[in-house]
Design a protein around this motif. Sequence first.
Motif, PDB file in Angstrom:
ATOM      1  N   LEU A  10     -28.718  18.065  -1.184  1.00 39.40           N
ATOM      2  CA  LEU A  10     -27.472  17.822  -1.913  1.00 39.40           C
ATOM      3  C   LEU A  10     -26.333  18.683  -1.383  1.00 39.40           C
ATOM      4  O   LEU A  10     -25.183  18.221  -1.286  1.00 39.40           O
ATOM      5  N   CYS A  11     -26.626  19.933  -1.033  1.00 37.33           N
ATOM      6  CA  CYS A  11     -25.591  20.819  -0.481  1.00 37.33           C
ATOM      7  C   CYS A  11     -25.098  20.311   0.866  1.00 37.33           C
ATOM      8  O   CYS A  11     -23.891  20.373   1.163  1.00 37.33           O
ATOM      9  N   ILE A  12     -26.009  19.809   1.692  1.00 33.72           N
ATOM     10  CA  ILE A  12     -25.597  19.230   2.970  1.00 33.72           C
ATOM     11  C   ILE A  12     -24.725  17.998   2.734  1.00 33.72           C
ATOM     12  O   ILE A  12     -23.714  17.784   3.427  1.00 33.72           O
ATOM     13  N   ALA A  13     -25.089  17.203   1.730  1.00 34.40           N
ATOM     14  CA  ALA A  13     -24.336  15.979   1.438  1.00 34.40           C
ATOM     15  C   ALA A  13     -22.901  16.292   1.003  1.00 34.40           C
ATOM     16  O   ALA A  13     -21.949  15.674   1.499  1.00 34.40           O
ATOM     17  N   VAL A  14     -22.717  17.252   0.087  1.00 31.05           N
ATOM     18  CA  VAL A  14     -21.357  17.561  -0.376  1.00 31.05           C
ATOM     19  C   VAL A  14     -20.547  18.235   0.727  1.00 31.05           C
ATOM     20  O   VAL A  14     -19.322  18.074   0.794  1.00 31.05           O
ATOM     21  N   LEU A  24     -14.983  14.458   5.350  1.00 32.36           N
ATOM     22  CA  LEU A  24     -14.812  13.059   5.737  1.00 32.36           C
ATOM     23  C   LEU A  24     -13.324  12.741   5.869  1.00 32.36           C
ATOM     24  O   LEU A  24     -12.491  13.258   5.105  1.00 32.36           O
ATOM     25  N   PRO A  25     -12.941  11.900   6.830  1.00 35.00           N
ATOM     26  CA  PRO A  25     -11.515  11.582   7.031  1.00 35.00           C
ATOM     27  C   PRO A  25     -10.828  11.052   5.785  1.00 35.00           C
ATOM     28  O   PRO A  25      -9.677  11.408   5.499  1.00 35.00           O
ATOM     29  N   LYS A  26     -11.514  10.176   5.024  1.00 35.93           N
ATOM     30  CA  LYS A  26     -10.907   9.617   3.816  1.00 35.93           C
ATOM     31  C   LYS A  26     -10.619  10.699   2.780  1.00 35.93           C
ATOM     32  O   LYS A  26      -9.574  10.707   2.129  1.00 35.93           O
ATOM     33  N   VAL A  27     -11.567  11.624   2.625  1.00 37.81           N
ATOM     34  CA  VAL A  27     -11.371  12.722   1.675  1.00 37.81           C
ATOM     35  C   VAL A  27     -10.262  13.640   2.147  1.00 37.81           C
ATOM     36  O   VAL A  27      -9.400  14.073   1.371  1.00 37.81           O
ATOM     37  N   GLN A  28     -10.231  13.939   3.446  1.00 34.11           N
ATOM     38  CA  GLN A  28      -9.188  14.804   3.993  1.00 34.11           C
ATOM     39  C   GLN A  28      -7.809  14.169   3.869  1.00 34.11           C
ATOM     40  O   GLN A  28      -6.805  14.864   3.690  1.00 34.11           O
ATOM     41  N   GLU A  29      -7.765  12.836   3.933  1.00 35.21           N
ATOM     42  CA  GLU A  29      -6.482  12.141   3.820  1.00 35.21           C
ATOM     43  C   GLU A  29      -5.876  12.326   2.438  1.00 35.21           C
ATOM     44  O   GLU A  29      -4.659  12.524   2.310  1.00 35.21           O
ATOM     45  N   HIS A  30      -6.700  12.256   1.404  1.00 36.99           N
ATOM     46  CA  HIS A  30      -6.200  12.400   0.035  1.00 36.99           C
ATOM     47  C   HIS A  30      -6.146  13.862  -0.414  1.00 36.99           C
ATOM     48  O   HIS A  30      -5.368  14.201  -1.309  1.00 36.99           O
ATOM     49  N   GLY A  55     -12.124  21.436   2.271  1.00 36.13           N
ATOM     50  CA  GLY A  55     -12.757  21.854   3.510  1.00 36.13           C
ATOM     51  C   GLY A  55     -14.098  22.504   3.280  1.00 36.13           C
ATOM     52  O   GLY A  55     -14.643  22.506   2.169  1.00 36.13           O
ATOM     53  N   LEU A  56     -14.619  23.083   4.351  1.00 35.32           N
ATOM     54  CA  LEU A  56     -15.951  23.666   4.304  1.00 35.32           C
ATOM     55  C   LEU A  56     -15.983  25.013   3.580  1.00 35.32           C
ATOM     56  O   LEU A  56     -17.057  25.456   3.183  1.00 35.32           O
ATOM     57  N   PHE A  91     -18.726  17.253  -6.255  1.00 34.88           N
ATOM     58  CA  PHE A  91     -18.636  15.979  -5.540  1.00 34.88           C
ATOM     59  C   PHE A  91     -17.586  15.075  -6.169  1.00 34.88           C
ATOM     60  O   PHE A  91     -16.833  14.392  -5.467  1.00 34.88           O
ATOM     61  N   TRP A  92     -17.512  15.090  -7.503  1.00 32.54           N
ATOM     62  CA  TRP A  92     -16.528  14.254  -8.202  1.00 32.54           C
ATOM     63  C   TRP A  92     -15.106  14.698  -7.882  1.00 32.54           C
ATOM     64  O   TRP A  92     -14.215  13.863  -7.715  1.00 32.54           O
ATOM     65  N   THR A  93     -14.873  16.018  -7.786  1.00 31.13           N
ATOM     66  CA  THR A  93     -13.530  16.493  -7.430  1.00 31.13           C
ATOM     67  C   THR A  93     -13.129  16.055  -6.027  1.00 31.13           C
ATOM     68  O   THR A  93     -11.933  15.949  -5.723  1.00 31.13           O
ATOM     69  N   LEU A  94     -14.102  15.789  -5.164  1.00 28.00           N
ATOM     70  CA  LEU A  94     -13.797  15.353  -3.803  1.00 28.00           C
ATOM     71  C   LEU A  94     -13.472  13.862  -3.741  1.00 28.00           C
ATOM     72  O   LEU A  94     -12.556  13.449  -3.006  1.00 28.00           O
ATOM     73  N   VAL A  95     -14.197  13.049  -4.500  1.00 30.13           N
ATOM     74  CA  VAL A  95     -14.064  11.592  -4.358  1.00 30.13           C
ATOM     75  C   VAL A  95     -13.203  10.962  -5.437  1.00 30.13           C
ATOM     76  O   VAL A  95     -12.904   9.761  -5.340  1.00 30.13           O
ATOM     77  N   VAL A  96     -12.799  11.728  -6.457  1.00 27.24           N
ATOM     78  CA  VAL A  96     -12.043  11.113  -7.550  1.00 27.24           C
ATOM     79  C   VAL A  96     -10.740  10.482  -7.081  1.00 27.24           C
ATOM     80  O   VAL A  96     -10.356   9.420  -7.594  1.00 27.24           O
ATOM     81  N   PRO A  97      -9.994  11.041  -6.096  1.00 28.94           N
ATOM     82  CA  PRO A  97      -8.792  10.328  -5.642  1.00 28.94           C
ATOM     83  C   PRO A  97      -9.100   8.987  -4.985  1.00 28.94           C
ATOM     84  O   PRO A  97      -8.254   8.086  -4.980  1.00 28.94           O
ATOM     85  N   LEU A  98     -10.303   8.850  -4.427  1.00 32.04           N
ATOM     86  CA  LEU A  98     -10.685   7.581  -3.809  1.00 32.04           C
ATOM     87  C   LEU A  98     -11.114   6.549  -4.834  1.00 32.04           C
ATOM     88  O   LEU A  98     -10.976   5.341  -4.614  1.00 32.04           O
TER      89      LEU A  98
END
Length: 460
Positions: A236-240, A246-252, A257-258, A445-452
């Motif tokens: 799970l840590c590797i996944a997050v 990811l480019p899409k996450v970095q765009e929003h 970052g790491l 993980f939710w804080t990363l993908v919620v804008p998408l």
Amino acid sequence: MGAVLGVCSLASWIPCLCSGASCLLCRCCPNSRNSTVTRLIYAFLLLLSTLVACIMLAPGMEKQLKKVPGFCDGIVDCEALVGYRAVYRISFAMAVFFCLFALLMIQVKSSKDPRAAVHNGFWFFKIAAIVGIMVGAFYIPEGPFTTVLFVCGTICAFLFILIQLVLLVDFAHSWNESWVERMEEGNSRCWYAALLSCTCLNYVLSFIAIVLFYIFYTKPEGCIENKFFISINMILCIAVSITSILPKVQEHQPHSGLLQSSAITLYTMYLTWSAMSNEPDRHCNPSLLNIISQIAAPTSLPVNATAIPVIPTSAPLKSPQWWDAQSIVGLIIFVLCLLYSSIRSSNNSQVNKLTLSASDSVILDDTTGGDVEDGEPRRVLDNEKDGVQYSYSFFHLMLFLASLYIMMTLTNWYSPDAETKTLTSKWPAVWVKISSSWVCLLLYFWTLVVPLVLTNRDFN
């Protein structure tokens, strides 16, 4: 004469103890905000109660605690358990105090509310109330008191662990944004190296932790639960971590970052270790002393000597101690999170919404002169006349949860057994901690993908 001067000096503080935080600390702190000073005082009171609880577990205190009338009634081995009962009662008193204030401060909008004066002042009476509740708690009959408090403490400690994650994510975002801004302003190589070094350090420590977990907390045959906990959390840590870049996450979220992912990964490894340290099976849960012995054994034995295997046992210790490694680390993390929550002024709107904080627009400018008293500017400014800087009720709720989290940490999450009158570590404590690590990763993980996912909302 010295005694008279001492009494007079103490008397000069009594009006301050009965008034606001601005008076209480105006003599010893630099220019600061009333909202920050008040939170620091409440944090200090909680830390002071934690120190008192630690003293109750010190060797020799059991003889003094046994003198409390009825405190050892019905206990076979009072000397082994009386310290834990004292910790339960001290934490119960602080939890009651903060729970009452959390209810009292609901819907306080500004310092003009009469209840705000109670929150920011009357320290003498509040300290007296804490002492009174604490003393009265020692006379509560045992009965189901400890068992009920243990169940409540387990649930509340789980919630406080999640609050620790929110504060950790907030700190990681603020840390990353601050260093990125300095990197863009100038000397980019230096700040980039610092950013990269901290990120690598967190991942290296996490990797070392995983290796040590597999070595000392798993066996070729058995310890299936530990193998599952370590493996699933590593995946799970590797996944997050991959998701954060990811480019899409970095765009929003350009500031994602790491660095944040590395901090979350290291915190998850701590939660994994803490969960495995509470397993009732001593075969899969070696003490720190046994781990050190295993490391030192190969080098300390003569060449022809044969190592004597340590026979594991699942029986609980007769008189367990709280000062093991995971409890000490837990206390350090608790203190850091408590202090950070008292001084934080986050620009992260999502964190502000989650902690019910007020909008940044109501924060007074730091350069304002403030009120003037006797020709001198006040050192502590009331910056909450137009609106509170944080939710009073939520802040006290957090301290309520923190009080019970401290209770569980100092007692090693041991469950009082009514039949044997001993303290035993049970599987529910393990599952509470390991599930909190999964919820932590899920929230991040939710804080990363919620804008998408919620594209029609603004998360800037």
